[in-house]
Design a protein around this motif. Sequence first.
Motif, PDB file in Angstrom:
ATOM      1  N   PRO A 198      44.580  45.471  41.246  1.00 48.45           N
ATOM      2  CA  PRO A 198      45.509  44.459  41.734  1.00 48.45           C
ATOM      3  C   PRO A 198      45.548  43.266  40.816  1.00 48.45           C
ATOM      4  O   PRO A 198      44.890  42.266  41.039  1.00 48.45           O
ATOM      5  N   SER A 199      46.355  43.304  39.777  1.00 45.57           N
ATOM      6  CA  SER A 199      46.322  42.242  38.780  1.00 45.57           C
ATOM      7  C   SER A 199      46.761  40.909  39.345  1.00 45.57           C
ATOM      8  O   SER A 199      46.398  39.870  38.827  1.00 45.57           O
ATOM      9  N   THR A 200      47.538  40.942  40.406  1.00 49.08           N
ATOM     10  CA  THR A 200      48.001  39.672  40.945  1.00 49.08           C
ATOM     11  C   THR A 200      46.942  38.989  41.781  1.00 49.08           C
ATOM     12  O   THR A 200      47.160  37.902  42.280  1.00 49.08           O
ATOM     13  N   LEU A 201      45.803  39.601  41.979  1.00 52.50           N
ATOM     14  CA  LEU A 201      44.747  38.973  42.765  1.00 52.50           C
ATOM     15  C   LEU A 201      43.723  38.316  41.868  1.00 52.50           C
ATOM     16  O   LEU A 201      42.541  38.274  42.192  1.00 52.50           O
ATOM     17  N   GLY A 202      44.146  37.842  40.702  1.00 51.25           N
ATOM     18  CA  GLY A 202      43.243  37.081  39.864  1.00 51.25           C
ATOM     19  C   GLY A 202      42.646  37.842  38.714  1.00 51.25           C
ATOM     20  O   GLY A 202      41.815  37.315  37.991  1.00 51.25           O
ATOM     21  N   VAL A 203      43.033  39.080  38.505  1.00 50.05           N
ATOM     22  CA  VAL A 203      42.517  39.850  37.386  1.00 50.05           C
ATOM     23  C   VAL A 203      43.200  39.366  36.115  1.00 50.05           C
ATOM     24  O   VAL A 203      44.327  38.904  36.160  1.00 50.05           O
ATOM     25  N   PRO A 204      42.553  39.448  34.948  1.00 50.40           N
ATOM     26  CA  PRO A 204      43.197  39.012  33.714  1.00 50.40           C
ATOM     27  C   PRO A 204      44.543  39.681  33.523  1.00 50.40           C
ATOM     28  O   PRO A 204      44.759  40.806  33.929  1.00 50.40           O
ATOM     29  N   SER A 205      45.447  38.977  32.875  1.00 54.11           N
ATOM     30  CA  SER A 205      46.797  39.492  32.680  1.00 54.11           C
ATOM     31  C   SER A 205      46.796  40.687  31.753  1.00 54.11           C
ATOM     32  O   SER A 205      45.817  40.978  31.081  1.00 54.11           O
ATOM     33  N   ALA A 206      47.948  41.370  31.686  1.00 53.65           N
ATOM     34  CA  ALA A 206      48.048  42.557  30.836  1.00 53.65           C
ATOM     35  C   ALA A 206      47.750  42.224  29.387  1.00 53.65           C
ATOM     36  O   ALA A 206      47.168  43.015  28.656  1.00 53.65           O
ATOM     37  N   GLN A 246      35.980  44.752  44.752  1.00 54.61           N
ATOM     38  CA  GLN A 246      35.949  45.301  43.394  1.00 54.61           C
ATOM     39  C   GLN A 246      35.997  44.212  42.333  1.00 54.61           C
ATOM     40  O   GLN A 246      35.257  44.239  41.357  1.00 54.61           O
ATOM     41  N   LEU A 247      36.869  43.253  42.536  1.00 52.10           N
ATOM     42  CA  LEU A 247      37.006  42.188  41.554  1.00 52.10           C
ATOM     43  C   LEU A 247      35.728  41.363  41.462  1.00 52.10           C
ATOM     44  O   LEU A 247      35.291  40.991  40.368  1.00 52.10           O
ATOM     45  N   ALA A 248      35.109  41.096  42.612  1.00 48.77           N
ATOM     46  CA  ALA A 248      33.849  40.348  42.605  1.00 48.77           C
ATOM     47  C   ALA A 248      32.768  41.125  41.857  1.00 48.77           C
ATOM     48  O   ALA A 248      31.997  40.553  41.074  1.00 48.77           O
ATOM     49  N   GLN A 249      32.694  42.434  42.089  1.00 51.44           N
ATOM     50  CA  GLN A 249      31.699  43.247  41.387  1.00 51.44           C
ATOM     51  C   GLN A 249      31.912  43.198  39.875  1.00 51.44           C
ATOM     52  O   GLN A 249      30.965  43.062  39.099  1.00 51.44           O
ATOM     53  N   ARG A 250      33.167  43.294  39.452  1.00 52.65           N
ATOM     54  CA  ARG A 250      33.444  43.288  38.021  1.00 52.65           C
ATOM     55  C   ARG A 250      33.095  41.938  37.389  1.00 52.65           C
ATOM     56  O   ARG A 250      32.574  41.863  36.277  1.00 52.65           O
ATOM     57  N   LYS A 251      33.407  40.866  38.093  1.00 49.22           N
ATOM     58  CA  LYS A 251      33.113  39.544  37.566  1.00 49.22           C
ATOM     59  C   LYS A 251      31.603  39.315  37.460  1.00 49.22           C
ATOM     60  O   LYS A 251      31.113  38.726  36.489  1.00 49.22           O
ATOM     61  N   ILE A 252      30.863  39.780  38.452  1.00 52.92           N
ATOM     62  CA  ILE A 252      29.402  39.632  38.408  1.00 52.92           C
ATOM     63  C   ILE A 252      28.829  40.469  37.271  1.00 52.92           C
ATOM     64  O   ILE A 252      27.928  40.022  36.545  1.00 52.92           O
ATOM     65  N   GLN A 253      29.343  41.673  37.093  1.00 53.51           N
ATOM     66  CA  GLN A 253      28.866  42.508  35.990  1.00 53.51           C
ATOM     67  C   GLN A 253      29.186  41.860  34.643  1.00 53.51           C
ATOM     68  O   GLN A 253      28.425  41.981  33.681  1.00 53.51           O
ATOM     69  N   GLU A 254      30.296  41.147  34.574  1.00 54.16           N
ATOM     70  CA  GLU A 254      30.648  40.445  33.342  1.00 54.16           C
ATOM     71  C   GLU A 254      29.628  39.336  33.063  1.00 54.16           C
ATOM     72  O   GLU A 254      29.204  39.139  31.911  1.00 54.16           O
ATOM     73  N   ILE A 255      29.250  38.619  34.117  1.00 53.60           N
ATOM     74  CA  ILE A 255      28.239  37.567  33.954  1.00 53.60           C
ATOM     75  C   ILE A 255      26.919  38.172  33.475  1.00 53.60           C
ATOM     76  O   ILE A 255      26.262  37.656  32.561  1.00 53.60           O
ATOM     77  N   LEU A 256      26.526  39.285  34.084  1.00 55.37           N
ATOM     78  CA  LEU A 256      25.271  39.941  33.705  1.00 55.37           C
ATOM     79  C   LEU A 256      25.312  40.412  32.250  1.00 55.37           C
ATOM     80  O   LEU A 256      24.313  40.341  31.533  1.00 55.37           O
ATOM     81  N   ALA A 257      26.490  40.911  31.815  1.00 55.19           N
ATOM     82  CA  ALA A 257      26.615  41.361  30.424  1.00 55.19           C
ATOM     83  C   ALA A 257      26.437  40.188  29.463  1.00 55.19           C
ATOM     84  O   ALA A 257      25.800  40.315  28.409  1.00 55.19           O
ATOM     85  N   GLN A 258      26.991  39.033  29.840  1.00 58.16           N
ATOM     86  CA  GLN A 258      26.832  37.853  28.997  1.00 58.16           C
ATOM     87  C   GLN A 258      25.366  37.433  28.914  1.00 58.16           C
ATOM     88  O   GLN A 258      24.854  37.104  27.835  1.00 58.16           O
TER      89      GLN A 258
END
Length: 641
Positions: free
Chosen positions: A413-421, A578-590
């Motif tokens: 769901p890109s309109t729910l705050g996911v980075p743009s295309a 899903q979006l929250a999980q992805r964002k948290i995983q991004e933080i962990l990767a950093q």
Amino acid sequence: MNKLYIGNLSDTVSPVDLESVFNDSKIPYTGSFLVKAGYAFVDCPDENWAMKAIETLSGKVEVHGKLIEVEHSVPKRQRSRKIQIRNIPPHLQWEVLDSVLAQYGSVESCEQVNTDTETAVVNVTYSSKEQAKLAIEKLNGFQLEGYTLKVAYIPDELADPSASSSQAMPTRRGYGHRGPQRQGSPGGATGQNHHNDIPLRMLVPTQFVGAIIGKEGATIRNITKQTQSKIDIHRKENAGASEKPITIHASPEGCSTACKIIMEIMQKEAQDMKLHFHGISSRTALSAMPRSYNDDLPLKILAHNNFVGRLIGKEGRNLKKIEQDTDTKITISPLQELTLYNPERTITVKGSIETCGKAEEEIMKKIRESYESDLSAMNVSSEILELQAHLLPGLNLNALGLFPASTTGIPSPSTLGVPSAATATNYLAYGQQVEMETVHLFIPAMSVGAIIGKMGQHIKQLSRFAGASIKIAPPETPDAKERMVVITGPPEAQFKAQGRIYGKLKEENFFGPKEEVKLEAHIKVPSYAAGRVIGKGGKTVNELQNLTSAEVVVPRDQIPDENDEVIVKITGHFYACQLAQRKIQEILAQVKRQQQMLQKNANAAAAAAAASGATGNGGASASAAAAAAAGPNGQPQLRRK
């Protein structure tokens, strides 16, 4: 192809016997039956009648004590990569069929054929002749959930002889898409105009479907011929629903013309029903007449959520302009109605047929422009473009932004705050090797049986479909109201598995019809990274909640487990979770990258100190420097100036 092959005949069968069979079933044929030893050939007037003969007779009619087999007659030179599979269980999930087909090779396309039978029919194209041949050998007569599959070649009269040996582009159609590949689809040359990639999707009242189809399909055939379109009416989907979707594949002009004709048919049918009701003297009967029959019927367009924000425009300016220019009233269904299997929103247009038609043109123009913009921004290769057919109604999956472009293309769901295309390809840019993730998803205890399925069939199919390990943990207490589902796999697998579980809970009515499915998920993070998830003064976790609409909690006073990890709790609907999980995983990767860099610097400092000729206490100094850089528990520490 109109020529039929009739097999499994006894040696005593004559042309007269076969003529009698076709006449009894009211199936026309041209010419005479050519009967050989054990089989025969005959021509039908057109492809529709040939298909009708296959559906009506094959495996259902006995001639001289033997059930005959009827299928398309395909010369060997035309046997390429295309096959047709009939008698598919009507309730079968697409992902199950996909997993069956994938056992025999790489499937380029899988397209459902509209038929009058209760069972389903699909046309499948494999990437090579050998794979298609193997699929026929293995699947013809195969028992699938109590149904015997019937598989035969589809003649490929226009096939390029070299195509079977070269790697063709995938055009997977599934999870809702129906009908054969159309003109102007991504299977054509690259660099073409992609307007035809976006079909017009309409919702029509179920009671008007019969009138749109017409007697023996005459009306719908006339519409398709007049507008040069391919029209799919999904009347067997969502049994009992008050509305049915219609998909129109054509040029923009063809779509608009077909839309107007369909609206005119519905309006006439509504007026006829209105007259019928008024012809009844009973007040009760008059009051029972649907209110919509007294007014102009609204036009309902289905559009993927990815495009709706741009259709509305900033502060609703685009939508207001369309309303003003076309003299219509337009409303759009809320975000809360979105699900994994329904990523579309309903655009309702109220006005006359003429004004609704103008509004449809403007709405679809804006949607097609958005689609073109996404394709340009992504700069996707032609192979990736073909994946767009996987998700109704024909979107480029990797343009939606939840996963990096190198993954398998899962919708989001890109309109729910996911980075743009435009930035999707940079998302998780360092994730060149996607690590396995483990998520604990908590479901109602009473739903465990539905998730597992009879003899574990559903959970096994789900595991294969998602490419993840899925296990249900034992209850913590005998009267536990929730059970924990342990899902292990890469991000795409997590998306598929969790999404299907959310969908299953809704399908099986474990949540009310107007109740949103919200589940709690737990992911474990290294204890030293928990602070980064929370942020200074809770800033990061608050931003996460605002961005994703999920509730994100890092419980205080947690004792790290044996792996020095603590739990982060995420609660929300599927997309939010899903979006929250992805964002948290991004933080962990950093955090992980920073830790690796600091460790590398610490090792370099220790090596430099050792190489400087330190002796005696100098060696101890080097070790101390390395230890100081590493910090407690051997973890590198940031040092303040």
